[in-house]
Design a protein around this motif. Structure first.
Motif, PDB file in Angstrom:
ATOM      1  N   ARG A  56       0.948  -1.321  -0.030  1.00  0.00           N
ATOM      2  CA  ARG A  56      -0.071   0.029   0.176  1.00  0.00           C
ATOM      3  C   ARG A  56       0.871   1.159   0.024  1.00  0.00           C
ATOM      4  NH1 ARG A  56      -4.342   0.076   4.809  1.00  0.00           N
ATOM      5  NH2 ARG A  56      -2.566   1.119   5.892  1.00  0.00           N
ATOM      6  N   ASP A  58       1.087   4.163   1.237  1.00  0.00           N
ATOM      7  CA  ASP A  58       1.186   4.677   2.559  1.00  0.00           C
ATOM      8  C   ASP A  58       2.352   3.804   3.436  1.00  0.00           C
ATOM      9  OD1 ASP A  58      -0.241   2.758   3.498  1.00  0.00           O
ATOM     10  OD2 ASP A  58      -1.261   4.111   4.918  1.00  0.00           O
ATOM     11  N   GLN A  59       2.595   2.645   2.857  1.00  0.00           N
ATOM     12  CA  GLN A  59       3.806   2.108   3.590  1.00  0.00           C
ATOM     13  C   GLN A  59       5.087   2.549   3.631  1.00  0.00           C
ATOM     14  OE1 GLN A  59       2.132  -1.926   2.358  1.00  0.00           O
ATOM     15  NE2 GLN A  59       2.949  -2.646   4.261  1.00  0.00           N
ATOM     16  N   ILE A  84       0.403  -1.781   7.886  1.00  0.00           N
ATOM     17  CA  ILE A  84      -1.201  -1.508   7.227  1.00  0.00           C
ATOM     18  C   ILE A  84      -2.182  -1.259   8.087  1.00  0.00           C
ATOM     19  CG2 ILE A  84      -0.570  -2.847   5.191  1.00  0.00           C
ATOM     20  CD1 ILE A  84      -1.909  -4.995   6.029  1.00  0.00           C
ATOM     21  N   SER A  86      -4.357   0.916  10.945  1.00  0.00           N
ATOM     22  CA  SER A  86      -4.415   2.536  11.303  1.00  0.00           C
ATOM     23  C   SER A  86      -3.344   2.897  12.353  1.00  0.00           C
ATOM     24  CB  SER A  86      -5.967   2.603  11.427  1.00  0.00           C
ATOM     25  OG  SER A  86      -6.788   2.128  10.673  1.00  0.00           O
ATOM     26  N   ARG A 101       1.298  10.061  -0.023  1.00  0.00           N
ATOM     27  CA  ARG A 101       1.103   8.721  -0.652  1.00  0.00           C
ATOM     28  C   ARG A 101       0.543   8.921  -1.869  1.00  0.00           C
ATOM     29  NH1 ARG A 101      -2.760   9.682   3.731  1.00  0.00           N
ATOM     30  NH2 ARG A 101      -4.640   9.877   3.242  1.00  0.00           N
ATOM     31  N   GLU A 102      -0.391   9.937  -2.044  1.00  0.00           N
ATOM     32  CA  GLU A 102      -0.986  10.251  -3.433  1.00  0.00           C
ATOM     33  C   GLU A 102       0.041  10.284  -4.499  1.00  0.00           C
ATOM     34  OE1 GLU A 102      -1.822  11.812  -0.508  1.00  0.00           O
ATOM     35  OE2 GLU A 102      -4.004  10.992  -0.313  1.00  0.00           O
ATOM     36  N   ARG A 105       1.694   7.160  -5.221  1.00  0.00           N
ATOM     37  CA  ARG A 105       0.684   6.167  -5.938  1.00  0.00           C
ATOM     38  C   ARG A 105       0.352   6.784  -7.388  1.00  0.00           C
ATOM     39  NH1 ARG A 105      -4.919   7.341  -4.078  1.00  0.00           N
ATOM     40  NH2 ARG A 105      -4.627   9.007  -5.628  1.00  0.00           N
ATOM     41  N   THR A 128     -12.127   1.715  -4.138  1.00  0.00           N
ATOM     42  CA  THR A 128     -11.936   2.449  -2.893  1.00  0.00           C
ATOM     43  C   THR A 128     -11.472   1.477  -1.521  1.00  0.00           C
ATOM     44  OG1 THR A 128     -14.219   1.878  -2.400  1.00  0.00           O
ATOM     45  CG2 THR A 128     -13.770   4.138  -3.222  1.00  0.00           C
ATOM     46  N   SER A 129     -10.869   0.308  -1.938  1.00  0.00           N
ATOM     47  CA  SER A 129     -10.402  -0.590  -0.971  1.00  0.00           C
ATOM     48  C   SER A 129      -9.154  -0.213  -0.229  1.00  0.00           C
ATOM     49  CB  SER A 129     -10.248  -1.966  -1.649  1.00  0.00           C
ATOM     50  OG  SER A 129      -9.624  -2.916  -0.662  1.00  0.00           O
ATOM     51  N   PRO A 130      -8.834  -0.049   1.230  1.00  0.00           N
ATOM     52  CA  PRO A 130      -7.774   0.281   1.436  1.00  0.00           C
ATOM     53  C   PRO A 130      -6.470  -1.028   1.631  1.00  0.00           C
ATOM     54  CG  PRO A 130      -9.308  -0.223   3.180  1.00  0.00           C
ATOM     55  CD  PRO A 130      -9.839  -0.559   1.798  1.00  0.00           C
ATOM     56  N   ARG A 133      -2.343  -3.395  -2.889  1.00  0.00           N
ATOM     57  CA  ARG A 133      -2.658  -3.734  -3.965  1.00  0.00           C
ATOM     58  C   ARG A 133      -1.305  -3.734  -4.949  1.00  0.00           C
ATOM     59  NH1 ARG A 133      -7.146  -1.231  -6.370  1.00  0.00           N
ATOM     60  NH2 ARG A 133      -7.915  -0.540  -4.338  1.00  0.00           N
TER      61      ARG A 133
END
Length: 369
Positions: A56, A58-59, A84, A86, A101-102, A105, A128-130, A133
């Motif tokens: 992900r 943000d990792q 991963i 919160s 993170r954006e 990505r 929209t899945s957190p 991926r």
């Protein structure tokens, strides 16, 4: 399943420069430091296609130097699970701010790695899945094996490039390399007439050669070289005589163009002024006017005159430096992508129809029929 050995971020960064050399598609997105750190975290958590481990974005932001030094499998796997979840508290020493993170990505993973086919996206996840991926392809991940060094690494990278980069991408890389190393031998240029001429070594000569040997036959019906200048020999006497014979009075210290081509195929011959830019000197608004005056004095009306600026590559600093000063109503051509031509359409000029057909996407392509 054991995790693969980890190279340092610095080593990954160096290898990315070799894997995606100058001229590679979306190179900047694949070779900046944030790309190296993204690859590192993917390897750290084992996000490699076929492993069922995914990343992900943000990792990458949550990684720290202290954590990166914890390289045994148990600690890596524990961090992969923990990172991963919160987190409401601050992470001391985190590599990037949360909102980065954006960019990771969109700019690095999607525009860089996915576009070049080195990252795959997990199937079946909602947009929209957190859930994590992204994963590296296996053959790309293998290029970062710390035990792969020296010539073995060079051969592995070359094999990967030959298999995974398109023919167009490889050709673009080759052309950019030629321009970058052109400093030893003279550049032999073959004119449409069959005449050959040696030009002084240097990137400008490499671009000039491409203009005459590639651009001219691709975009002109019956091309002819009217004039060719170069840094060490501004005006060649035989070119000056030919130019004068059609009314072009070229003054070395005033209005010297780099290349003048003519298309003798149309009923009314087309005159093509081309400025070659390795560092500076594009067809600007002022330059276009001066060359237009030169053509007018020779009896060529504006509708039978075309202006173009030739660069080595669109990622080259020379293009980025002058793009804002390029004249409307002129064209831009890159030696590394010879089948394409950019038109800076001014809403008035119609000469493009004499140069090539203009499709609806605004990019001129040669008629190969």
């Amino acid at each position: 399943m054991p995790l693969s050995p980890l190279p340092s971020v610095a080593e990954i960064h160096q290898r990315l420069q070799k894997i995606f050399p100058e001229g590679s598609p979306n190179r900047a997105n694949c070779t900046w430091e944030i790309a190296a750190k993204t690859v590192f975290v993917m390897l750290y958590v084992g996000a490699v296609d076929g492993s069922e481990n995914w990343l992900r974005p943000d990792q990458v932001t949550r990684m720290t130097d202290a954590q990166a030094n914890e390289t045994d499998d148990d600690k890596r796997q524990a961090w992969a699970q923990e990172s991963i979840k919160s987190s409401k508290g601050e992470i001391p020493g985190r590599w990037y701010a949360v909102n980065t993170r954006e960019s990771i990505r969109d700019d690095t993973i999607r525009a860089g790695f996915i576009a070049n086919g080195v990252v795959v996206e997990r199937e079946g996840l909602a947009t929209t899945s957190p859930a994590p991926r992204y994963a590296l392809t296996g053959d790309f991940a293998a290029l970062f094996d710390p035990n792969l060094k020296g010539q073995a690494l060079d051969h592995a990278i070359a094999d990967w490039q030959a298999e995974h980069l398109t023919a167009g991408a490889l050709a673009r890389i080759t052309m950019v390399r030629k321009g970058a190393v052109a400093g030893g031998e003279h550049v032999l240029v073959k004119f449409p007439s069959g005449e050959t001429r040696r030009m002084a070594p240097g990137p400008s000569s490499v671009i000039s050669k491409a203009v005459i040997e590639v651009f001219a036959p691709r975009f002109l019906k019956t091309p002819a070289v009217v004039f060719l200048s170069e840094s060490r020999n501004k005006v060649v006497s035989r070119d000056d005589e030919l130019a004068s014979s059609i009314g072009l009075h070229i003054e070395a210290q005033k209005n010297l163009p780099d290349i003048v081509l003519a298309d003798l195929g149309p009923k009314h011959p087309l005159l093509v002024f081309i400025e070659v830019v390795a560092t500076d000197g594009p067809v600007s608004k002022e330059r276009k006017k001066a060359l237009n005056d030169l053509a007018k004095e020779a009896g060529f009306p504006p509708e039978h005159v075309v202006f173009a600026t030739a660069f080595l590559d669109r990622s080259d600093s020379a293009f980025k430096k002058v793009v804002g000063s390029l004249a409307w109503g002129s064209f831009v051509w890159f030696a590394s992508e010879p089948e394409n031509l950019i038109q800076l359409h001014d809403g008035v000029s119609q000469t493009v129809a004499q140069l090539a057909e203009l499709p609806g996407d605004g990019t001129v392509k040669a008629d190969t029929s």
